[in-house]
Scaffold this motif. Sequence first.
Motif, PDB file in Angstrom:
ATOM      1  N   UNK A   1       0.844  -1.181   0.000  1.00  0.00           N
ATOM      2  CA  UNK A   1       0.000   0.000   0.000  1.00  0.00           C
ATOM      3  C   UNK A   1       0.889   1.244   0.000  1.00  0.00           C
ATOM      4  N   UNK A   2       0.590   2.162  -0.916  1.00  0.00           N
ATOM      5  CA  UNK A   2       1.366   3.401  -1.006  1.00  0.00           C
ATOM      6  C   UNK A   2       0.984   4.312   0.153  1.00  0.00           C
ATOM      7  N   UNK A   3       2.016   4.841   0.815  1.00  0.00           N
ATOM      8  CA  UNK A   3       1.780   5.746   1.936  1.00  0.00           C
ATOM      9  C   UNK A   3       2.366   7.131   1.701  1.00  0.00           C
ATOM     10  N   UNK A   4       3.302   7.228   0.738  1.00  0.00           N
ATOM     11  CA  UNK A   4       4.012   8.489   0.560  1.00  0.00           C
ATOM     12  C   UNK A   4       4.465   8.610  -0.894  1.00  0.00           C
ATOM     13  N   UNK A   5       4.376   9.819  -1.448  1.00  0.00           N
ATOM     14  CA  UNK A   5       4.869  10.096  -2.793  1.00  0.00           C
ATOM     15  C   UNK A   5       5.942  11.177  -2.703  1.00  0.00           C
ATOM     16  N   UNK A   6       7.222  10.779  -2.702  1.00  0.00           N
ATOM     17  CA  UNK A   6       8.281  11.792  -2.683  1.00  0.00           C
ATOM     18  C   UNK A   6       8.435  12.424  -4.063  1.00  0.00           C
ATOM     19  N   UNK A  17      19.623   7.184  -3.666  1.00  0.00           N
ATOM     20  CA  UNK A  17      19.057   7.295  -2.319  1.00  0.00           C
ATOM     21  C   UNK A  17      17.930   6.283  -2.126  1.00  0.00           C
ATOM     22  N   UNK A  18      17.146   6.051  -3.167  1.00  0.00           N
ATOM     23  CA  UNK A  18      16.084   5.045  -3.079  1.00  0.00           C
ATOM     24  C   UNK A  18      16.666   3.645  -2.909  1.00  0.00           C
ATOM     25  N   UNK A  24      10.947  -2.648   2.899  1.00  0.00           N
ATOM     26  CA  UNK A  24       9.602  -2.408   3.431  1.00  0.00           C
ATOM     27  C   UNK A  24       9.195  -0.944   3.267  1.00  0.00           C
ATOM     28  N   UNK A  25      10.157  -0.040   3.370  1.00  0.00           N
ATOM     29  CA  UNK A  25       9.883   1.388   3.161  1.00  0.00           C
ATOM     30  C   UNK A  25       9.663   1.647   1.672  1.00  0.00           C
ATOM     31  N   UNK A  26      10.493   1.042   0.850  1.00  0.00           N
ATOM     32  CA  UNK A  26      10.411   1.229  -0.597  1.00  0.00           C
ATOM     33  C   UNK A  26       9.039   0.823  -1.137  1.00  0.00           C
ATOM     34  N   UNK A  27       8.477  -0.238  -0.585  1.00  0.00           N
ATOM     35  CA  UNK A  27       7.155  -0.699  -1.030  1.00  0.00           C
ATOM     36  C   UNK A  27       6.042   0.296  -0.680  1.00  0.00           C
ATOM     37  N   UNK A  28       6.287   1.172   0.287  1.00  0.00           N
ATOM     38  CA  UNK A  28       5.270   2.120   0.720  1.00  0.00           C
ATOM     39  C   UNK A  28       5.314   3.461   0.020  1.00  0.00           C
ATOM     40  N   UNK A  29       6.205   3.609  -0.957  1.00  0.00           N
ATOM     41  CA  UNK A  29       6.295   4.892  -1.664  1.00  0.00           C
ATOM     42  C   UNK A  29       6.009   4.711  -3.151  1.00  0.00           C
ATOM     43  N   UNK A  30       5.631   5.801  -3.785  1.00  0.00           N
ATOM     44  CA  UNK A  30       5.470   5.849  -5.237  1.00  0.00           C
ATOM     45  C   UNK A  30       6.148   7.145  -5.690  1.00  0.00           C
ATOM     46  N   UNK A  58      14.082   1.187 -12.805  1.00  0.00           N
ATOM     47  CA  UNK A  58      13.498  -0.146 -12.924  1.00  0.00           C
ATOM     48  C   UNK A  58      14.359  -1.167 -12.184  1.00  0.00           C
ATOM     49  N   UNK A  59      15.687  -1.008 -12.248  1.00  0.00           N
ATOM     50  CA  UNK A  59      16.596  -1.907 -11.525  1.00  0.00           C
ATOM     51  C   UNK A  59      16.399  -1.772 -10.020  1.00  0.00           C
ATOM     52  N   UNK A  60      16.268  -0.536  -9.540  1.00  0.00           N
ATOM     53  CA  UNK A  60      16.126  -0.275  -8.102  1.00  0.00           C
ATOM     54  C   UNK A  60      14.723  -0.613  -7.605  1.00  0.00           C
ATOM     55  N   UNK A  61      13.711  -0.168  -8.336  1.00  0.00           N
ATOM     56  CA  UNK A  61      12.331  -0.320  -7.869  1.00  0.00           C
ATOM     57  C   UNK A  61      11.684  -1.642  -8.292  1.00  0.00           C
ATOM     58  N   UNK A  62      12.358  -2.347  -9.195  1.00  0.00           N
ATOM     59  CA  UNK A  62      11.828  -3.597  -9.740  1.00  0.00           C
ATOM     60  C   UNK A  62      10.447  -3.364 -10.349  1.00  0.00           C
ATOM     61  N   UNK A  63       9.401  -3.945  -9.813  1.00  0.00           N
ATOM     62  CA  UNK A  63       8.081  -3.751 -10.408  1.00  0.00           C
ATOM     63  C   UNK A  63       7.255  -2.661  -9.746  1.00  0.00           C
ATOM     64  N   UNK A  64       7.833  -1.960  -8.803  1.00  0.00           N
ATOM     65  CA  UNK A  64       7.092  -0.891  -8.130  1.00  0.00           C
ATOM     66  C   UNK A  64       6.874   0.272  -9.110  1.00  0.00           C
ATOM     67  N   UNK A  65       5.716   0.909  -9.061  1.00  0.00           N
ATOM     68  CA  UNK A  65       5.428   2.010  -9.993  1.00  0.00           C
ATOM     69  C   UNK A  65       6.160   3.299  -9.623  1.00  0.00           C
ATOM     70  N   UNK A  66       6.380   4.127 -10.637  1.00  0.00           N
ATOM     71  CA  UNK A  66       6.955   5.456 -10.447  1.00  0.00           C
ATOM     72  C   UNK A  66       6.424   6.358 -11.551  1.00  0.00           C
TER      73      UNK A  66
END
Length: 95
Positions: A1-6, A17-18, A24-30, A58-66
């Motif tokens: 679940x997204x909690x924060x959009x930096x 920095x990401x 666990x923190x990375x999964x909570x941001x978009x 894409x390498x850092x976030x894998x399948x997480x959206x941005x």
Amino acid sequence: MRRYTPFLKLKSNEIGALEVLDPSVLKGIRPFFDVARKKEMTAESACSAVVANAKKLRRVLKELPFFIDTFDVPDGIAAAGPIAVNVMLASQKIV
């Protein structure tokens, strides 16, 4: 679940920095990245920079959206830029 959009600049150090965030923190941001305007920016250099940094993301976030915002890209470049960027990202299998 997204909690924060930096809101970040699309630069190597901000992507780095990401990379050091706990998963666990990375999964909570978009993250929302802004393409930094440069004086000598061309359509080709803008597309190349976006694609290169998107690969790192894409390498850092894998399948997480941005998100990548190209609003500050000058109008003459932006006219051809978004389509070219989308094609380049798709051809690299980033999107």
